[in-house]
Design an enzyme around this catalytic site. Structure first.
Site, PDB file in Angstrom:
ATOM      1  N   CYS A 131       0.810  -1.228   0.000  1.00 47.11           N
ATOM      2  CA  CYS A 131       0.000   0.000   0.000  1.00 47.11           C
ATOM      3  C   CYS A 131       0.840   1.273   0.000  1.00 47.11           C
ATOM      4  CB  CYS A 131      -0.939  -0.007   1.199  1.00 47.11           C
ATOM      5  SG  CYS A 131      -1.896  -1.518   1.275  1.00 47.11           S
ATOM      6  N   GLU A 163      -1.798   4.955  14.078  1.00 44.42           N
ATOM      7  CA  GLU A 163      -1.391   6.185  13.377  1.00 44.42           C
ATOM      8  C   GLU A 163      -1.654   7.398  14.267  1.00 44.42           C
ATOM      9  OE1 GLU A 163      -3.049   6.668   9.443  1.00 44.42           O
ATOM     10  OE2 GLU A 163      -1.500   8.123   8.879  1.00 44.42           O
ATOM     11  N   HIS A 215      -9.626   2.403  -0.199  1.00 43.56           N
ATOM     12  CA  HIS A 215      -8.184   2.170  -0.177  1.00 43.56           C
ATOM     13  C   HIS A 215      -7.769   1.679  -1.564  1.00 43.56           C
ATOM     14  CE1 HIS A 215      -4.223   1.258   0.859  1.00 43.56           C
ATOM     15  NE2 HIS A 215      -4.385   0.610   1.993  1.00 43.56           N
ATOM     16  N   LYS A 218      -9.240   8.094   2.302  1.00 41.82           N
ATOM     17  CA  LYS A 218      -9.853   6.773   2.099  1.00 41.82           C
ATOM     18  C   LYS A 218     -11.295   6.729   2.575  1.00 41.82           C
ATOM     19  CE  LYS A 218      -5.452   4.275   2.302  1.00 41.82           C
ATOM     20  NZ  LYS A 218      -4.505   5.338   2.688  1.00 41.82           N
ATOM     21  N   PHE A 275       1.286  -3.486   4.070  1.00 42.00           N
ATOM     22  CA  PHE A 275       1.502  -4.844   4.583  1.00 42.00           C
ATOM     23  C   PHE A 275       2.956  -5.228   4.330  1.00 42.00           C
ATOM     24  CE2 PHE A 275      -2.821  -7.306   4.580  1.00 42.00           C
ATOM     25  CZ  PHE A 275      -3.344  -6.372   5.444  1.00 42.00           C
ATOM     26  N   HIS A 288      -2.715   7.846   6.477  1.00 39.41           N
ATOM     27  CA  HIS A 288      -2.963   6.574   5.786  1.00 39.41           C
ATOM     28  C   HIS A 288      -4.425   6.190   6.067  1.00 39.41           C
ATOM     29  CE1 HIS A 288      -1.962   2.938   3.733  1.00 39.41           C
ATOM     30  NE2 HIS A 288      -2.181   2.171   4.777  1.00 39.41           N
TER      31      HIS A 288
END
Lengths: 406, 102
Positions: free
Chosen positions: A156, A307, A333, A328, A392, A296
């Protein structure tokens, strides 16, 4: 001598539009691109919603990509090439006037979308449709660019990494122009079922537009989006010499790896904090100068918690005065494309003095207590903004963007 | 080993011209035997393989791609006319194509 790196062209294709202007208008209005899935029959999936690029994309694609080339690309690759052509047009650059050996392409690509949902794949085009270097390759072919062209995959964070590498090439004088960005779509049965098995996706299917709710107490996972974001990078002198426009400046970045877990972020957002801290140091930016963080913000339990903790760890009390939002919440996403799409939104925020909202923020999580720009965009003139991307595998990226001032 | 008639030549030419006009979105009237596949039509090497598949089906050819590959390396094709000539040789000689070089 290192050069100042600027963004002089941008192209954006997402669930909220097929042009930069349409996307920005819808983002500022706080619209959601999430709807019921139409790209395949999702009735057997726990998640049946996604932020799909509108079907009008096919007409746009025909306008930008010749039939022959298009037949060897996946729908996602076509999104990437179309966004690149939009970015190049936006920049006004004429490659005939440039040394093409000094023009490069770097794309963040997780996969090309040659999945069960892809149409018209044959034995003879399957290799071209599948190879992950196809996106930068097609863009370089389109403009006959002969500098390095390659793909980078850090899940990502892929297209944020692509931007970082492009920044380095310009800064160090290795290239005059670098086209950077990414495109992605994992809206297909196998990947939705796979992410459902990891409990990573929202299953709040009704109403679709409210499924993605980052930082909210009732968040239950991310919503898959799709799209492409492409930026044209060059040095400030190079852009000014050709009377090009400048959207924003890239002041620096940091890339880190957590070495911790294939899926989960480091406890308490430690890796995220280290990344933001290093990015600010590399960009030589004071924390008090940061006016906005494009998070994010996936809408998953762990990301949003960590976060938030990371932002507090880096900024201390200042954290409560820095608006933070998640694109997002509106676009879903977009995986490999997210870093570039969100960098574009961050650049637009700097340029226009408007901070996009976190929509669907109706149930605050008492543990997450920052200013998430709830539901409505906000006018605020800012000088510096961060754009976070975490993937990831522990791939972290933080880009530092500055408002361009003549 | 097939016999190449005037009708075969005409069929092959028509298929090749139509194929390139369709795939490259080109005006068929603008295509001639001297047209460069890469420079004039923005074509690609994959098109050659796709045409072979078309002719394999149409003429029920016994030809392996590796044979064509070996022959093409020695006899590169750049124009529409050269491509038609090679397709006719493939139809005529099939897997014995390489014997032409002996």
């Amino acid at each position: 001598m290192s050069k100042e790196v600027v963004i002089s062209g941008m192209g954006l294709i997402s669930s909220l539009g097929l042009s930069l202007e349409e996307n920005w208008k819808n983002i500022v209005a706080g619209k959601s691109g999430t709807k019921n899935i139409t790209l395949f029959d999702a009735s057997s999936c726990a998640t049946r919603v996604a932020a799909e690029v509108p079907p009008e994309f096919e007409e746009l694609s025909r306008n930008y990509i010749k039939k022959r080339a298009a037949s060897q690309m996946t729908r996602v690759t076509r999104m990437c090439v179309a966004a690149a052509k939009i970015a190049v047009a936006d920049s006004g650059i004429d490659f005939n006037q440039l040394d093409r050996t000094r023009c490069s392409v770097i794309m963040g690509v997780v996969n090309t979308g040659n999945s069960s949902a892809e149409k018209d794949t044959t034995l003879q085009n399957t290799v071209f449709k599948t190879m992950t270097n196809s996106m930068p390759a097609w863009i370089s072919l389109e403009y006959r660019l002969m500098g390095p062209n390659f793909a980078v995959n850090t899940a990502c964070a892929s297209s944020a990494y692509a931007i970082a590498f492009g920044y380095e090439m310009i800064k160090n004088g290795q290239a005059d122009v670098v086209i950077v960005g990414g495109a992605d779509s994992i809206i297909n049965a196998e990947e939705i079922k796979g992410f459902n098995a990891l409990f990573a996706l929202s299953v709040a299917n009704d109403p679709p537009a409210e499924a993605s709710k980052p930082f909210s107490k009732n968040r239950d996972g991310f919503v898959i989006g799709e799209g492409a974001g492409v930026l044209l990078l060059e040095s400030k002198e190079h852009a000014l010499a050709r009377n090009g426009q400048i959207h924003a400046t890239i002041a620096g970045y940091a890339l880190t790896s957590e070495g911790y877990n294939i899926m989960a972020p480091m406890k308490d957002g430690e890796g995220m904090a280290q990344t933001m801290e290093l990015a600010l140091k590399n960009a030589d930016i004071q924390k008090s100068d940061v006016g906005y963080i494009n998070a994010h913000g996936t809408s998953t339990e762990l990301n949003d918690r960590y976060e938030t903790m990371a932002i507090k760890q880096v900024f201390g009390d200042l954290a409560y005065h820095i608006p933070v939002s998640s694109s997002k919440s509106m676009l879903g996403h977009t995986i490999g494309a997210a870093g570039a799409i969100e960098a574009i939104i961050t650049a637009m925020s700097l340029r226009h003095g408007i901070l996009p909202p976190t929509i669907n923020y109706h149930e605050p999580d008492p543990d997450l207590d920052l200013d998430y720009i709830p539901n409505t965009s906000r006018s605020k003139d800012i000088r510096v903004a961060l754009s976070n991307s975490f993937g990831f595998g522990g791939h972290n990226a933080c880009l530092v963007l500055k408002k361009y001032q003549e | 080993m097939a016999t190449i008639t005037e009708r075969t030549k005409s069929e092959v030419k028509e298929i090749v011209y139509s194929f390139f006009a369709e795939e490259c979105e080109a005006d068929i009237e603008q295509i001639n035997d001297n047209t460069s596949i890469i420079n004039d039509l923005d074509g690609d090497s994959l098109m050659f393989l796709e045409l072979i598949e078309i002719f394999k089906k149409k003429y029920n050819l016994d030809i392996e791609l590796k044979v064509i590959g070996k022959y093409a390396v020695k006899h590169p094709v750049a124009t529409i006319g050269q491509l038609i000539e090679m397709q006719l040789l493939i139809i005529e000689h099939e897997n014995r194509l390489m014997e032409l070089d002996k």
